[in-house]
Design a protein around this motif. Structure first.
Motif, PDB file in Angstrom:
ATOM      1  N   GLY A 305     -13.450   5.772   6.995  1.00  0.00           N
ATOM      2  CA  GLY A 305     -12.132   6.297   6.701  1.00  0.00           C
ATOM      3  C   GLY A 305     -11.166   6.216   7.863  1.00  0.00           C
ATOM      4  N   VAL A 306     -11.657   5.800   9.025  1.00  0.00           N
ATOM      5  CA  VAL A 306     -10.811   5.718  10.226  1.00  0.00           C
ATOM      6  C   VAL A 306     -10.654   4.271  10.690  1.00  0.00           C
ATOM      7  CG1 VAL A 306     -10.494   6.456  12.626  1.00  0.00           C
ATOM      8  CG2 VAL A 306     -11.516   8.030  10.954  1.00  0.00           C
ATOM      9  N   THR A 307     -11.766   3.591  10.927  1.00  0.00           N
ATOM     10  CA  THR A 307     -11.709   2.187  11.357  1.00  0.00           C
ATOM     11  C   THR A 307     -12.079   1.230  10.228  1.00  0.00           C
ATOM     12  OG1 THR A 307     -14.012   2.117  12.110  1.00  0.00           O
ATOM     13  CG2 THR A 307     -12.368   2.910  13.695  1.00  0.00           C
ATOM     14  N   GLY A 308     -12.519   1.798   9.114  1.00  0.00           N
ATOM     15  CA  GLY A 308     -12.916   1.004   7.962  1.00  0.00           C
ATOM     16  C   GLY A 308     -13.570   1.901   6.940  1.00  0.00           C
ATOM     17  N   PHE A 309     -14.216   1.297   5.966  1.00  0.00           N
ATOM     18  CA  PHE A 309     -14.912   2.065   4.932  1.00  0.00           C
ATOM     19  C   PHE A 309     -16.386   1.671   4.889  1.00  0.00           C
ATOM     20  CE2 PHE A 309     -10.574   2.119   2.904  1.00  0.00           C
ATOM     21  CZ  PHE A 309     -10.396   3.510   2.975  1.00  0.00           C
TER      22      PHE A 309
END
Length: 370
Positions: A305-309
């Motif tokens: 949720g921050v750098t990707g999923f």
């Protein structure tokens, strides 16, 4: 400092380690079994190659052929006597690790790579004994991830040092490059070999879902890599009626990979298993948001949720849902991409990783000389 590395000469990871150590004025000797010595090694590297057939297959699938490896032991013993290294460092515990252990030389370092601890010891009681023997002989043991370190601890009570196999953030970075497709085309992509481990079939199924849910958007899938599943994956793309939008790009030299990632808008890694995930770091360093399976070392690299999923492995719908979220929100793609690069720069900078290893070498050598 004089280091004797025992490792697969044909592996790109070996080349990267060796060339980096040379930059720090370390006298590096590299011993390996291979068909050919690939281009790219620094001219100062002392390479001793015992030529065998199908060496890459031996390394990749863990098909341990003791006769081939053990026949090379006299060569290594002679080399050790001749060059008198400060340290022997074996990369890959179950093959080159055994050779290093049998030299009875100390200090002896072992770096585990993945299959050597996840797969090899499960083949038989003999394989398990070999791994335990190698780790028992090692003075220092290293892993690139926490998950692999925890697996290694099943076979030794020794401390496992964690030194990530990071990326050069001056090489892998956002760059301006000529687009392969129209400017308004969203490019999904991955740089992985086309083998079962990397779950490319799930990516194709996810891409089918994405195309159906977003029929008005221009979306392409770029698959960079080669492997045993290429023909079956091409057939699957045809069956799914997505082949016109899927590009099987083939393999590229590692120095071209930064260009590839800069062609991609969203990186997707649907692996069913990963011990670490260098490709993820390379994509992140190029400021690419990514959707990746929640397996192995991926959670150590990706902040969900921050750098990707992170998604459920083997679940095309889960992959598709997260990719669609990124396709529909350009600002989120940019935000995640920048956060991804920041994490790599702070935690997985290759130069820092090399200096960590050199520091470990120096500690042991100083301790021995007291």
């Amino acid at each position: 400092m004089k280091i004797l590395l025992l490792s697969n000469i044909e592996a790109s990871h070996t080349l990267k380690w060796v060339n980096s150590l040379i930059k720090y004025d370390i006298d590096v000797y590299l011993f390996g079994l291979g068909e050919n010595i690939p281009e790219g090694y620094h001219h100062k590297v002392n390479i001793i190659n015992v030529k065998i057939q199908n060496s890459t297959k031996l390394q990749a699938d863990g098909a341990f052929q003791k006769s081939i490896y053990l026949k090379s032991l006299p060569n290594i013993l002679s080399l050790v006597k001749k060059i008198k290294p400060d340290i022997i460092h074996s990369h890959y515990a179950s093959s080159y690790g055994l050779l290093g252990a049998l030299t009875n030389f100390h200090p002896f370092f072992v770096s585990v790579w993945g299959n050597d601890v996840f797969d090899f010891p499960k083949k038989s009681s003999l394989h398990k004994w070999i791994l335990k023997f190698v780790l028992k002989k090692a003075d220092r043991i290293y892993s690139t991830s926490k998950v692999m370190a925890n697996e290694t601890k099943l076979y030794t009570s020794k401390e496992i040092g964690i030194i990530p196999f990071g990326v050069d953030t001056e090489v892998f970075k956002p760059i301006t490059i000529s687009k392969m497709f129209d400017e308004d085309t969203i490019v999904l992509g991955t740089v992985k070999s086309l083998s079962y481990k990397y779950g490319i079939e799930y990516l194709l199924e996810a891409f089918k879902i994405i195309k159906e849910k977003l029929p008005d958007k221009k979306i392409k899938l770029l698959l960079v890599g080669d492997g045993i599943l290429k023909s079956s994956l091409q057939k699957k793309a045809e069956e799914l009626k997505i082949s016109n939008d899927v590009v099987f790009y083939g393999s590229v030299p590692h120095n071209k990979v930064p260009e590839i990632y800069n062609l991609i808008d969203i990186a997707v890694f649907p692996s069913v298993w990963e011990s670490f995930g260098v490709s993820n770091l390379e994509a992140a360093a190029c400021e690419k948001p990514q959707v990746a399976s929640n397996v192995g070392g991926f959670p150590e690299i990706i902040d969900d949720g921050v750098t990707g999923f992170l998604v459920e492995p083997g679940n095309p719908k889960d992959i598709a849902d997260k990719v669609i979220e990124l396709i529909n929100d350009k600002s989120l793609r940019i935000k995640m991409g920048r956060a991804a690069r920041k994490k790599v720069v702070e935690e997985f900078n290759w130069n820092n990783n090399v200096e960590q290893m050199i520091s470990e070498y120096q500690k042991v050598i100083k301790g021995r000389n007291r």
